[in-house]
Design a protein around this motif. Structure first.
Motif, PDB file in Angstrom:
ATOM      1  N   PHE A 216       0.814  -1.208   0.000  1.00 39.27           N
ATOM      2  CA  PHE A 216       0.000   0.000   0.000  1.00 39.27           C
ATOM      3  C   PHE A 216       0.852   1.265   0.000  1.00 39.27           C
ATOM      4  CE2 PHE A 216      -3.549  -2.737   1.396  1.00 39.27           C
ATOM      5  CZ  PHE A 216      -4.497  -2.298   0.479  1.00 39.27           C
ATOM      6  N   VAL A 217       2.002   1.234   0.684  1.00 43.17           N
ATOM      7  CA  VAL A 217       2.885   2.399   0.654  1.00 43.17           C
ATOM      8  C   VAL A 217       3.427   2.610  -0.760  1.00 43.17           C
ATOM      9  CG1 VAL A 217       5.132   3.254   1.430  1.00 43.17           C
ATOM     10  CG2 VAL A 217       3.499   2.417   3.097  1.00 43.17           C
ATOM     11  N   LEU A 218       3.891   1.544  -1.402  1.00 39.70           N
ATOM     12  CA  LEU A 218       4.401   1.687  -2.768  1.00 39.70           C
ATOM     13  C   LEU A 218       3.292   2.080  -3.742  1.00 39.70           C
ATOM     14  CD1 LEU A 218       6.870  -1.322  -2.938  1.00 39.70           C
ATOM     15  CD2 LEU A 218       7.415   1.102  -2.755  1.00 39.70           C
ATOM     16  N   PHE A 219       2.111   1.508  -3.589  1.00 35.30           N
ATOM     17  CA  PHE A 219       0.991   1.844  -4.454  1.00 35.30           C
ATOM     18  C   PHE A 219       0.558   3.291  -4.231  1.00 35.30           C
ATOM     19  CE2 PHE A 219      -3.515   1.132  -5.892  1.00 35.30           C
ATOM     20  CZ  PHE A 219      -3.180   0.898  -7.217  1.00 35.30           C
ATOM     21  N   GLY A 220       0.583   3.745  -2.983  1.00 32.28           N
ATOM     22  CA  GLY A 220       0.253   5.140  -2.690  1.00 32.28           C
ATOM     23  C   GLY A 220       1.270   6.108  -3.264  1.00 32.28           C
ATOM     24  N   MET A 221       2.534   5.692  -3.309  1.00 34.35           N
ATOM     25  CA  MET A 221       3.549   6.547  -3.920  1.00 34.35           C
ATOM     26  C   MET A 221       3.389   6.563  -5.436  1.00 34.35           C
ATOM     27  SD  MET A 221       6.734   5.763  -1.317  1.00 34.35           S
ATOM     28  CE  MET A 221       7.928   5.682  -2.552  1.00 34.35           C
ATOM     29  N   LEU A 222       2.999   5.430  -6.029  1.00 30.83           N
ATOM     30  CA  LEU A 222       2.770   5.397  -7.469  1.00 30.83           C
ATOM     31  C   LEU A 222       1.579   6.263  -7.879  1.00 30.83           C
ATOM     32  CD1 LEU A 222       3.354   1.652  -8.396  1.00 30.83           C
ATOM     33  CD2 LEU A 222       4.681   3.611  -9.139  1.00 30.83           C
ATOM     34  N   LEU A 223       0.600   6.360  -7.025  1.00 27.24           N
ATOM     35  CA  LEU A 223      -0.569   7.181  -7.313  1.00 27.24           C
ATOM     36  C   LEU A 223      -0.385   8.600  -6.783  1.00 27.24           C
ATOM     37  CD1 LEU A 223      -3.436   4.628  -6.660  1.00 27.24           C
ATOM     38  CD2 LEU A 223      -2.554   5.442  -8.831  1.00 27.24           C
ATOM     39  N   TYR A 224       0.803   9.143  -6.983  1.00 32.08           N
ATOM     40  CA  TYR A 224       1.124  10.535  -6.638  1.00 32.08           C
ATOM     41  C   TYR A 224       0.861  10.855  -5.171  1.00 32.08           C
ATOM     42  CZ  TYR A 224       1.355  10.953 -11.663  1.00 32.08           C
ATOM     43  OH  TYR A 224       1.669  10.769 -12.968  1.00 32.08           O
ATOM     44  N   PHE A 225       1.381  10.011  -4.312  1.00 32.06           N
ATOM     45  CA  PHE A 225       1.333  10.216  -2.864  1.00 32.06           C
ATOM     46  C   PHE A 225      -0.101  10.367  -2.360  1.00 32.06           C
ATOM     47  CE2 PHE A 225       5.658  11.219  -3.944  1.00 32.06           C
ATOM     48  CZ  PHE A 225       6.354  10.567  -2.954  1.00 32.06           C
ATOM     49  N   ASP A 226      -0.904   9.359  -2.646  1.00 32.77           N
ATOM     50  CA  ASP A 226      -2.263   9.310  -2.128  1.00 32.77           C
ATOM     51  C   ASP A 226      -2.202   9.111  -0.616  1.00 32.77           C
ATOM     52  OD1 ASP A 226      -5.069   9.194  -2.154  1.00 32.77           O
ATOM     53  OD2 ASP A 226      -5.003   7.004  -2.194  1.00 32.77           O
TER      54      ASP A 226
END
Length: 145
Positions: free
Chosen positions: A21-31
């Motif tokens: 989730f941290v990596l995915f949140g960073m991929l989605l422009y720091f969601d």
């Protein structure tokens, strides 16, 4: 083979999902929602893996208080929906916390990595550690031929 208890297996899953989730949140422009959820899962998984007391003593040792304060402050800032600043604080705190972790990587030099085999008198460490790099294994030796 290392045997894990049921709580430790749950903790490994929580840490894995937290990192995802941290990596995915960073991929989605720091969601901020994904980053906050990842942080909570990561920290709770760490508690499940090593236990509450050991987690507490790791984070609140005297020499690690600076790193802990930056890491936990970054988690708090992410929860307050300032994701970029929070992740920068977390990254600095994480580096400060684990700065002294691999104090001596030389014992790792005697281990073979997949695809590399140390020749006679060689180790699989780079020249930066004062060793000669290992030679690649030919493809036939992997298949038992």
């Amino acid at each position: 083979m290392v045997s894990l208890t049921d709580f430790q297996r749950i903790g490994v899953g929580l840490v894995g999902f937290g990192l995802f989730f941290v990596l995915f949140g960073m991929l989605l422009y720091f969601d901020s929602v994904l980053l906050a959820f990842g942080n909570i899962l990561f920290l709770s998984g760490l508690v499940f893996i090593i236990g509450f007391r050991r987690t507490f003593t790791f984070f609140f040792q005297r020499p690690k208080l600076k790193g802990t304060s930056f890491f936990m402050g970054g988690v708090l800032i992410v929860l307050m929906r300032w994701p970029l600043l929070g992740m920068l604080l977390e990254a600095y705190g994480f580096i400060t916390l684990f700065r002294s972790f691999p104090q001596n990587p030389a014992p790792w030099c005697d281990m073979d990595a997949p695809g590399w085999r140390a020749g006679p008198g060689q180790a699989s460490c780079p020249a930066a550690l004062g060793r000669v790099p290992a030679t690649p294994i030919p493809a036939k030796s992997w298949h038992g031929a």
